[in-house]
Design a protein around this motif. Sequence first.
Motif, short mmCIF file in Angstrom:
data_model
loop_
_atom_site.label_atom_id
_atom_site.label_comp_id
_atom_site.label_asym_id
_atom_site.label_seq_id
_atom_site.Cartn_x
_atom_site.Cartn_y
_atom_site.Cartn_z
N HIS A 58 0.99 -1.13 0.14
CA HIS A 58 0.20 0.09 -0.09
C HIS A 58 0.90 1.13 -0.04
CE1 HIS A 58 -2.82 2.97 1.06
NE2 HIS A 58 -3.97 2.13 1.03
N PRO A 59 1.04 1.99 -1.03
CA PRO A 59 1.83 3.14 -1.13
C PRO A 59 2.02 4.25 -0.05
CG PRO A 59 0.08 3.28 -2.94
CD PRO A 59 -0.03 2.09 -2.16
N HIS A 60 0.70 3.98 0.95
CA HIS A 60 0.85 5.15 1.71
C HIS A 60 1.61 4.45 3.07
CE1 HIS A 60 -3.09 6.98 -0.09
NE2 HIS A 60 -2.11 7.24 -0.67
N LEU A 61 1.78 3.21 2.93
CA LEU A 61 2.31 2.53 4.23
C LEU A 61 3.77 2.09 4.03
CD1 LEU A 61 -0.76 0.27 5.38
CD2 LEU A 61 -0.01 2.58 6.44
N ILE A 62 4.24 1.86 2.73
CA ILE A 62 5.64 1.60 2.38
C ILE A 62 5.92 2.07 1.07
CG2 ILE A 62 4.69 -0.73 1.30
CD1 ILE A 62 7.20 -1.96 2.72
N CYS A 87 -2.57 -4.28 -2.26
CA CYS A 87 -3.36 -4.15 -1.11
C CYS A 87 -4.82 -3.92 -1.64
CB CYS A 87 -2.95 -2.78 -0.24
SG CYS A 87 -3.85 -2.77 1.18
N ARG A 88 -5.85 -4.70 -1.09
CA ARG A 88 -6.92 -4.53 -1.30
C ARG A 88 -7.60 -3.50 -0.37
NH1 ARG A 88 -8.61 -10.65 -2.05
NH2 ARG A 88 -7.26 -11.22 -3.58
N THR A 89 -7.94 -2.23 -0.79
CA THR A 89 -8.19 -1.22 -0.04
C THR A 89 -9.55 -0.92 0.29
OG1 THR A 89 -8.28 0.32 -1.60
CG2 THR A 89 -6.23 0.08 -0.67
N SER A 96 -8.63 6.36 5.78
CA SER A 96 -7.52 7.14 5.03
C SER A 96 -6.94 6.37 3.98
CB SER A 96 -6.70 7.80 5.89
OG SER A 96 -5.73 7.09 6.71
N LEU A 97 -7.12 4.82 4.30
CA LEU A 97 -6.12 3.91 3.38
C LEU A 97 -7.26 3.13 2.26
CD1 LEU A 97 -3.95 2.17 6.26
CD2 LEU A 97 -3.40 4.13 4.72
N GLN A 98 -8.49 3.54 2.35
CA GLN A 98 -9.39 3.03 1.64
C GLN A 98 -9.47 3.61 0.19
OE1 GLN A 98 -13.20 3.61 3.42
NE2 GLN A 98 -12.88 2.11 4.88
#
Length: 125
Positions: A58-62, A87-89, A96-98
């Motif tokens: 997930h580009p917001h986490l890694i 990542c299935r969001t 915020s990750l959806q």
Amino acid sequence: CWVCLVCWVCLGGWFDVKAPFKDYAMITNVSNSGLEALKSVKLVLESGISNEFRTTVHPHLITEQSLLELAISLADLGVQQYVLQDCRTKHCLDSSLQNLPYNPILNNNNFLQAIRALLPKTIIR
């Protein structure tokens, strides 16, 4: 527990690696979790059990840089089978990750070539 770890790897055939080991706590919110993850990776590799290591991206986490650092570590440890999975969001608990419509990391061919230079059997799911 060693027995649980072996059963889990035998049954599932895969092992989730969330981030570079030094950054694990940022993802898990558990201090020293990277050290435990590293120990587990080593145990799986030393066991001789067929395995697959994977990272959900997930580009917001890694970041690409973190994934490259992780790939270097995994290659140095002797990992052969590696999967980067999207990542299935849609149902993320953190709103915020959806609903990420596009994963720029997994669509960057230059980055994927760099990962495959380290871990040639890397696949994308």
